[in-house]
Design an enzyme around this catalytic site. Sequence first.
Site, PDB file in Angstrom:
ATOM      1  CG  ASP A 180       3.873  -5.409  11.050  1.00 58.61           C
ATOM      2  OD1 ASP A 180       4.816  -5.782  11.693  1.00 58.61           O
ATOM      3  OD2 ASP A 180       2.899  -6.473  10.441  1.00 58.61           O
ATOM      4  CB  SER A 192       5.419  -6.408   8.084  1.00 58.12           C
ATOM      5  OG  SER A 192       4.862  -5.109   8.267  1.00 58.12           O
ATOM      6  NE  ARG A 211      -2.283  -0.626   3.537  1.00 57.09           N
ATOM      7  CZ  ARG A 211      -2.489   0.071   4.669  1.00 57.09           C
ATOM      8  NH1 ARG A 211      -3.892   0.698   4.606  1.00 57.09           N
ATOM      9  NH2 ARG A 211      -1.835   0.311   5.692  1.00 57.09           N
TER      10      ARG A 211
END
Length: 900
Positions: free
Chosen positions: A640, A586, A522
Amino acid sequence: QVDRYLYHMRLSDDVLLDVMARFQAEMVKGLGRDTNPTATVKMLPSFVRSLPDGSEKGDFLAVDLGGSQFRAHQVKVFDDGKQSSQLDSKFYPTPKEVIQGNGAELFDYVADCLLDFIETKNLKHKKLPLGFTFSFPCKQTKLEEGVLLAWTKHFKVRGVQDTDVVSSLRKALQKHKASSDVDVDVLALVNDTVGTMMTCGYDDQRCEVGLIIGTGTNACYMEEMRHIDLVEGDEGRMCINTEWGAFGDDGALDDLRTEFDRELDLGSLNPGKQLFEKMISSLYLGELVRLILLKMTKEGLLFNGKVSTALLTKGKIEMKHVSAMEKYKEGLSNTKEILTELNLFPSEEDCIAVQHVCTIVSFRSANLCAAALAAILTRLRENKKLLRMRTTVGIDGGLYKTHPQYAKRLHKVVRRLVPNCDVRFLLSVSGSGKGAAMVTAVAYRLAAQRKKIDATLAPFLLSLETLREVKNKMRAELEYGLKRETQASATVKMLPTYVCGTPDGTEKGKFLALDLGGTNFRVLLVKIRSGRRRSVQMYNKIFAIPLEIMQGTGEELFDHIVQCIAEFLEYMGIKGARLPLGFTFSFPCRQASIDKGTLVGWTKGFKATDCEGEDVVDMLREAIRRRNEFDLDIVAVVNDTVGTMMTCGYEDPNCEIGLIAGTGSNVCYMEDMKNIEIVEGNEGKMCVNTEWGGFGDNGCIDNIRTKYDNEVDEGSLNPGKQRYEKMTSGMYLGEIVRQILIDLTKQGLLFRGQISESLRKRGIFETKFLSQIESDRLALLQVRRILQQLGLDSTCEDSIIVKEVCGAVSKRAAQLCGAGLAAVVEKKRENQGVEHLQITVGVDGTLYKLHPHFSRVLRETVKELAPRCDVTFMLSEDGSGKGAALITAVAKRLHNVGQK
C-alpha cells in the site's frame, strides 16, 4: 402612605429579569480582553482552578483581613475518607489608625498578629503553608500574587493601591523571621468570596458559586477557561471573582436608584463607586433607612414631624437595628424600644410605618442580589449546555446569617427567576479562614500532582538531540538493509518491489485491483484514460474479513477473497473478461519479481496459518483455480505504501517517496539500482519498501522506549517485533495512552484513584478517540462525554490530564515518524548529489489525515532535521486501490516496451 412613598423600591419580576439580563451583559464585557478595561464588573481571574476533591490533607495557616476584625487560623485537613477538618482561630482588633494609616504599618500589624498566633499555638518549628484572605478587589496574575485595585468598606490605607499585597506581607514576615525563627510560606491570595465557595466545596462537591452578603457584597463562580480572555489557555475552569459591587457605576442602574440612594452615595467615602453594593450590603442599609425616615419626618409623616439629633446623625441607625425591627414575631416591641433609644417617641402608627420601611429596604436588597445571582446561575447552566442544572451556592455574610427574613426571601426569588436550576444554599462556616486554607490545600495538592504527572510524561518529551540520534540510527539501518552481507540480519528489511518506474501519463485501459491490508477487503475496477482527457474512474465494493478467517487457515482466507472477487465481477457484469490485476497486499513481502511476493510475516492482527514463507500470488491463483469460475491476469503484487507513492506520482512526477501513517506505519522510496545489492543490475531506479516498522527490533532505540511501550509490546500479538511501528502507528497509540492512564490512576492522580472495569480492557481506547480528544475545537465538556462513552466518569481536572497524556503520546509518534522520514529524504539528497533537494512525499493513513496535530508536528520535525531538503507533502487519494491499478498499468507499459 409608605408604599406610595417608596414605590420605586418595589421591584417586579419583570424588572428583576431585566436586571438579570443587564448583569449578564456586564459579565461578558468583563471577560472580554477588549471590553474589560471599560467594564464596571471586573470579572477578576482568581487563579483558583480546582475545587477540593476530598484528597487534601495537612496543616495550613490562614490570615483574614477585610472584615471588622483581623483573624488568624490554623486548619488541619484529614485524609480519613470522611472529609473532616479542624479549625482553630484567634481574633485581633483592627484599630482605626491601622486601617486608615500607611501600608508598612498595616502589614507589620498583620505579621505581628500572625507571629503571636504561631507562638500561642506552639507552631514555631514547622514550615507551614499560608493562605492570605484579602477581601478587596485585586488583580491577580497568579495564585500567590495580587495587585490591589481599590480599597472598599471602611479601609483607606496609603501606599498600598497598585502594589502586590502578597510581597508586602512576605516582606513584613521576612523582617520578623530573623528574630522569631518562624518560617511561613505564603502560597495563595484569596478573596473571602472565593474562600466561601471553597469551604462549602469541601463539604459539597457541587458547590461552584460563592456569595457574600454582609458589610460588603460579592459573588464568584467557576467559569470555563475558554471564555476568560485575560488568562492564557483554554483548558479547564477558573474561579472568577466578579466584584459585582461596582455594577451600575457606569449608570446602568440609574433608572432604579432613588433619591435616597443618591444622597447616601454623595455622603460616602467613595462617591460614584460600588453603587450596587450601596443598594445591597448591610454597611449601607441602616443609613438608607435613616435617610428615608428623616425625609418622612420632615414632611410630617412620622413622629409628629419632630426631627431628633439621632435622625440627623449619619450612621446612627445600623443594620442590627433594621434586623431587630423586622422581627415580626416580636410584634412592635423591638421597633418601639429601638426608636425610643434614639430619642424618637413613636406612636403605634409610627412603629408600623418604620417597620414597613425596613422591610422594603431589605427586601429590595434581597431582590437585587437574587437577580445578579440568577444571571450567574444561568451562565453556568449555559456553559454546561444543560437544560436543568443542580448546583450549590456557598454563602457567608452577616446580613444573610442574622437578618430574620433575608435568606428566605433570597431563596424564593432566585428560584422564581431561574426555575430550571435546582439550587442548594449552603451556609459557609468561617469561609474566609478555612476557605483560604482550602485554596492553599488544593494548590498544594495540585502542585504535588503536577510534579507526578510531569515525571510520568517526561520520557515522552524528545529533545532535538534525541531526534537527531533517531534519524542517524534510521539512516544506518537503511544502509544495512540494502547491503548484501547485512540484509539478512537487518531490522529494516528494504524489500525490492520490482516497481521500476512512476506513471508518465500514457497509461490506459481497464484494470482490477484488490486491496487487503486491514479488517476490510476491497475489490476495484479502475478505468484509466490517457492523452488530453486523462482521467481515472473507479468502482469498488468493500467486504469485511471476519476474525475467524483472519486467524484461520491460509486456504480459508484466500477462498474468502476469491468469493468476494466473484461477487464483484458478477455485480459489475464483467465475469468473462480476463483483466490485468494488481494485488495490494499490505504486509511485508520478499519479492523476486513484480508478480511474485513471499510473505515474510503477518502484522496488524492477521494470523492465518500456512502463509508465511509462501508466495501470495500463487495462493491467489490456486484459490481462483479451485473456484473455477473466472480467470485473471495477476500482473503485480503491491504494498500500500508503494501504491500511495504511485497515486501521487500520477499527479506530481516529483513524488518519489510514499508514507503511510495510519493503523500501520511504513515508507517506500525510489532507490538507485546500483545501491540495491540484492537485485542484479545497476541501471535506473527501483522502489524499495523499507518496512521500517521493524526499526529498533535489535534494541537500537531502547533508550527512548518507556515502560508503557514495553507493556504494549508484551501484550501484543507479536512481542519484540515492529517496535518502531508500536511507537508511531494508530493501532497502538490508544493502547499506550490506556497504560499511562492506568498508572496515573494507581498513583491517585486520575478518576479518584478508581480503575474502572472499562479501563482494564485492552484496546478500549481507540486512536480515533485521541484525535477527538485533542481537537482544539472540543471543549472539555465534550472530552468528558467521550470519556463517559468509554465508561470513565471524569471530572473537569481528569479531562485536562487525559488530554495532556494524549497530546504527549501523539506528539512523540509524529516526531519519531518525522525523524525516520528525515533520514530517507537526506538519503535521496545524497543519492542525487545535490546541495538542495526538492521532493514530494505522497501520504496516506488516518493518523495523518484525521489527527488534529500529527501532520503539522511531522512536517515541522522533517524541516528541522533535514534543513537542506524542501519537502512537499501530498495527500494520496486511495493509494491502495488506484495505486495498485497504476502500478499494474505502468508494469504493462514497461512490459510492452520490453517486448518491442
